[in-house]
Design a protein around this motif. Structure first.
Motif, PDB file in Angstrom:
ATOM      1  N   ALA A 265       0.825  -1.202   0.000  1.00 44.15           N
ATOM      2  CA  ALA A 265       0.000   0.000   0.000  1.00 44.15           C
ATOM      3  C   ALA A 265       0.859   1.252   0.000  1.00 44.15           C
ATOM      4  N   GLY A 266       2.019   1.189   0.643  1.00 47.18           N
ATOM      5  CA  GLY A 266       2.928   2.331   0.642  1.00 47.18           C
ATOM      6  C   GLY A 266       3.532   2.584  -0.724  1.00 47.18           C
ATOM      7  N   GLY A 267       3.722   1.519  -1.499  1.00 47.44           N
ATOM      8  CA  GLY A 267       4.160   1.692  -2.878  1.00 47.44           C
ATOM      9  C   GLY A 267       3.093   2.385  -3.703  1.00 47.44           C
ATOM     10  N   THR A 268       1.839   2.043  -3.445  1.00 43.84           N
ATOM     11  CA  THR A 268       0.735   2.715  -4.125  1.00 43.84           C
ATOM     12  C   THR A 268       0.718   4.201  -3.787  1.00 43.84           C
ATOM     13  N   LEU A 269       0.889   4.537  -2.506  1.00 46.65           N
ATOM     14  CA  LEU A 269       0.921   5.944  -2.108  1.00 46.65           C
ATOM     15  C   LEU A 269       2.083   6.679  -2.768  1.00 46.65           C
ATOM     16  N   SER A 270       3.205   6.006  -2.965  1.00 43.89           N
ATOM     17  CA  SER A 270       4.338   6.623  -3.656  1.00 43.89           C
ATOM     18  C   SER A 270       3.971   6.969  -5.096  1.00 43.89           C
ATOM     19  N   THR A 271       3.348   6.018  -5.799  1.00 44.78           N
ATOM     20  CA  THR A 271       2.972   6.271  -7.194  1.00 44.78           C
ATOM     21  C   THR A 271       1.958   7.403  -7.291  1.00 44.78           C
ATOM     22  N   VAL A 272       0.986   7.398  -6.401  1.00 44.79           N
ATOM     23  CA  VAL A 272      -0.083   8.389  -6.455  1.00 44.79           C
ATOM     24  C   VAL A 272       0.457   9.778  -6.117  1.00 44.79           C
ATOM     25  N   THR A 273       1.361   9.854  -5.140  1.00 47.36           N
ATOM     26  CA  THR A 273       1.943  11.150  -4.786  1.00 47.36           C
ATOM     27  C   THR A 273       2.763  11.703  -5.944  1.00 47.36           C
ATOM     28  N   ALA A 274       3.511  10.827  -6.624  1.00 45.88           N
ATOM     29  CA  ALA A 274       4.274  11.268  -7.798  1.00 45.88           C
ATOM     30  C   ALA A 274       3.336  11.799  -8.879  1.00 45.88           C
ATOM     31  N   LEU A 275       2.226  11.119  -9.096  1.00 45.49           N
ATOM     32  CA  LEU A 275       1.253  11.567 -10.095  1.00 45.49           C
ATOM     33  C   LEU A 275       0.638  12.915  -9.703  1.00 45.49           C
ATOM     34  N   GLN A 276       0.308  13.076  -8.423  1.00 48.13           N
ATOM     35  CA  GLN A 276      -0.293  14.335  -7.971  1.00 48.13           C
ATOM     36  C   GLN A 276       0.675  15.504  -8.155  1.00 48.13           C
TER      37      GLN A 276
ATOM     38  N   TYR B 227       6.531  -4.081  -4.598  1.00 43.58           N
ATOM     39  CA  TYR B 227       5.254  -4.770  -4.882  1.00 43.58           C
ATOM     40  C   TYR B 227       4.016  -3.914  -4.574  1.00 43.58           C
ATOM     41  N   PRO B 228       3.867  -2.775  -5.267  1.00 45.55           N
ATOM     42  CA  PRO B 228       2.705  -1.916  -5.028  1.00 45.55           C
ATOM     43  C   PRO B 228       1.416  -2.527  -5.564  1.00 45.55           C
ATOM     44  N   CYS B 229       0.302  -2.091  -4.993  1.00 48.58           N
ATOM     45  CA  CYS B 229      -1.019  -2.429  -5.530  1.00 48.58           C
ATOM     46  C   CYS B 229      -1.379  -1.339  -6.529  1.00 48.58           C
ATOM     47  N   THR B 230      -1.510  -1.689  -7.798  1.00 44.80           N
ATOM     48  CA  THR B 230      -1.740  -0.679  -8.832  1.00 44.80           C
ATOM     49  C   THR B 230      -3.120  -0.758  -9.472  1.00 44.80           C
ATOM     50  N   ASP B 231      -3.875  -1.834  -9.197  1.00 45.64           N
ATOM     51  CA  ASP B 231      -5.164  -2.011  -9.878  1.00 45.64           C
ATOM     52  C   ASP B 231      -6.082  -2.833  -8.986  1.00 45.64           C
TER      53      ASP B 231
END
Length: 317
Positions: free
Chosen positions: A164-175, A191-195
């Motif tokens: 979940a922290g990997g997901t937050l990393s991707t989303v923060t980069a996108l924002q 191993y982020p959750c992306t979908d």
């Protein structure tokens, strides 16, 4: 893909003793179980130069603070201005905390030579989506604005996180990309959750008996996203974002026997297609969650060292 013998030994032990899985517990029990596992199977804590708790005000004073913990590597001089790694812990947005990730953040600080800020974002179900997303962005925005106070270089920062922290990393980069904000030097995605709604083959191949069972995934998703309309929000499923150009380079750590492994590969591919530099490291035979269990998995120590060095290289002057 065949399980690594050590991964099989762990799973055999977990299932043999009948340890309750996440979806068989209430949230408080699940948090306690997660913390016990992390404390039991993490390595010894290495020394670092300093550890400082950092209260970060939320956007509205009435909402209190986001607690974070700042680690400076052992080699750092007291007055050195360091690059910063934001670390967002795993746990399905429902479990996990700063103490559980203390050893990992110490290791990453020492391997990278960078300061590491471990962010204790709010958890569901008490704070459902987009609470964690908002906390992650606020932690980054405030920290960069207060770089002098933290002794860090606001021009050199990276994101890292597992699950979940990997997901937050991707989303923060996108924002940050969407808002024209400062750009990270690297997204380090373990191993982020992306979908959320993925139907890719690994979701079926590793649906049961590989630690992160389908029922447990559903338990996390339902608590984090009680409104099912949010399951297709790109801030929950970043692979649904409209565009991926202009993002920082991304390095992935993938566990071979993980129901999320195909989703990680799919996200890596959309980044590549958009011209983002992508590096993928796959640890064959490993299960979701191995990264923090260095006392049990030699591959965890390898992955943590690889992660730290990649961050150090990306953030070098």
């Amino acid at each position: 893909m065949a399980l690594d013998p050590q991964a099989k030994a762990l799973l055999d032990m977990v299932y043999r003793v009948g340890a309750p899985r996440f979806h068989e517990q209430d949230v408080h029990q699940a948090r306690h179980s997660f913390e016990k596992l992390q404390f039991a199977l993490r390595p010894e804590a290495p020394a670092v130069a300093s550890v400082t708790d950092v209260p970060i005000p939320r956007a509205h004073v009435r909402d209190g603070v986001i607690m974070a913990r700042l680690y400076r590597p052992l080699v750092a001089k007291p007055d050195a201005v360091l690059p910063l790694v934001f670390y967002f812990h795993g746990g399905g947005w429902c479990v996990g905390n700063i103490p559980s990730y203390d050893v990992l953040c110490r290791e990453l600080a020492n391997h990278s030579g960078c300061a590491v800020l471990s962010v204790d974002y709010c958890l569901a179900p008490e704070h459902p989506f987009p609470g964690a997303v908002d906390d992650a962005l606020q932690a980054v925005t405030w920290s960069l604005a207060n770089a002098v106070l933290l002794g860090i270089d606001a021009a050199r920062f990276a994101f890292a996180g597992d699950s979940a922290g990997g997901t937050l990393s991707t989303v923060t980069a996108l924002q940050l990309r969407n808002s024209g904000g400062p750009q990270a030097a690297l997204q380090m995605l373990i191993y982020p959750c992306t979908d959320i709604l993925s139907q890719r083959p690994s979701r079926r191949t590793y649906a049961n008996g590989y630690f992160l069972d389908t029922e447990s995934l559903a338990w996390f998703f339902e608590k984090y996203l009680p409104d099912t309309a949010d399951w297709t929000d790109w801030r929950a499923s970043p692979i649904l974002a409209k565009r991926f150009d202009g993002l920082p380079p991304a390095t992935f750590i993938i566990a071979g026997c993980d129901p999320l492994s195909d989703d990680c590969r799919a996200y890596a591919e959309v980044l590549r297609e958009a011209g983002v530099a992508v590096t993928v490291h796959e640890f064959e035979g490993m299960v979701h969650g191995f990264f923090t269990l260095g006392k049990f998995f030699r591959q965890a120590a390898e992955a943590v060292e690889l992660t730290g060095k990649a961050l150090g290289t990306a953030l070098a002057p």
